[in-house]
Design an enzyme around this catalytic site. Structure first.
Site, PDB file in Angstrom:
ATOM      1  CE  LYS A 110      -0.563   0.579   5.017  1.00  0.00           C
ATOM      2  NZ  LYS A 110      -1.533   0.760   6.105  1.00  0.00           N
ATOM      3  CE1 TYR A 121      14.222  31.851  -0.510  1.00  0.00           C
ATOM      4  CE2 TYR A 121      14.282  29.453  -0.532  1.00  0.00           C
ATOM      5  CZ  TYR A 121      13.927  30.656  -1.128  1.00  0.00           C
ATOM      6  OH  TYR A 121      13.278  30.644  -2.340  1.00  0.00           O
TER       7      TYR A 121
END
Length: 397
Positions: free
Chosen positions: A33, A288
């Protein structure tokens, strides 16, 4: 290609066989899954079937269709394919596809089974095999033992369009040795299986647990209990393994005896390439917000992956706190500055000969999902499921 995932067929096969060896006479359902926990269900499912998996577990019907198609493409005919368990419920619109593809859904509501029986009737097909989930303490999926379950079993006994193939539950604390919660859940599951026997219904499968259920062995262990319970109604026992197939497992808490965790091998290698190089001088900021300032001359490499690709922002590094790393030419290259949306900078000052186009290991040998999880404050499940590389392929090694 910006980044890609390589899946080791050898390691996946060896992990599966390690788990089946630890499980003994209990069958092992191989969970694929969530796109095989980020590894690629279409790649992993055929490998697991060739390794001997009798069952595969998927999230929902669309994923079941993907797995069926992948097995056929791999040359595994429908009659030779394992059972495919749809583990996360279904809606009315899913019922016809479940029947057409021969999937086995996990159900717990009469409405779900009515939809399936109606779809089987429209398609002129025989009774639909289902696995009923018992809610023994997760308060998630499942029907609770007692009158509600007994009423449902009575209805199933009189419904020719439904065949009760299995009964299951899921444990909330499998990784905790001697868990009182697990003990209570076992007792409730025993009650439910007793009700199935009393209703005169025959089962093929009784299953419970996950990777940690295999790993967490104490004395006769969780699986000995499960085998005895299944045998009491003439069924086989099964355990559902997911993350351990792919090389990871939660540590056992308490005085447990770990059977498999230390021997598992990570299956995924996530790679990218160097797309830029830069020299910076002492005092220059990187990335950043300038959270990293070069304290001396440095040589940096630019990688075209970031948090949009599944590389967690928590792996960012400042001067005050080290972060994650990638493997460049077999050596650690620390992340410097913030991980950006699609770009990350690493320090290659101590690695000779780094060039444009060089392969870089973002996740794999030398930098595992557990490493990433520790830095990100999460678990390996979330790391591997979050990888969004552009391409997945199988490899022999």
């Amino acid at each position: 290609m910006k980044s890609w995932v390589e899946v080791s067929e050898r390691r996946l096969t060896e992990n599966y066989r390690l788990l089946t060896g630890a499980a003994g006479d209990t069958a092992v359902l191989a969970v694929v899954k969530a796109n095989a926990y980020g590894h690629g269900a279409a790649v992993c499912a055929p490998v697991l079937v060739r390794a001997g998996a009798e069952w595969l577990g998927v999230t929902e019907v669309t994923e079941g269709a993907t797995v069926r198609a992948a097995l056929e493409t791999a040359g595994i005919a429908r009659r030779e394919q394992p059972g495919v368990l749809v583990m996360s419920g279904l809606l009315r619109e899913d019922a016809e596809e479940v029947v057409r593809l021969g999937l086995v859904p996990v159900v717990w509501l009469r409405e779900q089974m009515e939809w399936l029986a109606e779809a089987a009737g429209r398609l002129g097909m025989g009774p639909v095999a289902v696995h009923v989930e018992i809610d023994t303490g997760m308060a998630r999926q499942g029907i609770r033992p007692g009158v509600e379950l007994e009423d449902l079993l009575a209805w199933v006994r009189g419904e020719p369009g439904i065949r009760l193939d299995g009964v299951m539950t899921h444990f909330a604390s499998s990784e905790v040795a001697g868990s009182l919660q697990t003990t209570l859940q076992r007792e409730r599951f025993e009650e439910a299986i007793g009700a199935v026997g009393a209703a005169g219904l025959r089962l093929s499968w009784v299953h419970a647990g996950n990777s940690s259920t295999v790993d967490n062995q104490r004395g006769e262990g969780n699986l000995g209990w499960l085998r005895e319970l299944a045998a009491s109604v003439g069924a086989r026992s099964m355990v559902r393994t997911g993350i351990a197939l792919y090389g990871y497992c939660l540590p056992i808490e308490g005085e447990g005896l770990s059977e498999v965790r230390r021997e598992l091998q990570p299956v995924m290698t996530w790679k990218t390439r160097v797309i830029g190089r830069r020299e910076v001088e002492a005092g220059e900021t990187v990335g950043y917000n300038g959270i990293f300032v070069a304290e001396h001359a440095m040589r940096l490499a630019l990688l075209p992956v970031g948090y949009a690709d599944g590389l967690r922002r928590e792996l960012s590094a400042s001067n005050a706190q080290a972060g994650g790393w990638a493997m460049v030419r077999g050596q650690r290259a620390p992340i410097v500055g913030r991980v950006s949306m699609n770009l990350t900078i690493v320090d290659v000052s101590g690695i000779a000969g780094v060039g444009l186009g060089d392969e870089v290991v973002v996740l794999g040998d030398g930098v595992t999902a557990e490493d990433h999880a520790r830095l990100a404050g999460t678990i390996a499940y979330e790391i591997v499921c979050g990888v969004r590389a552009a391409h997945r392929c199988g490899i022999a090694g």
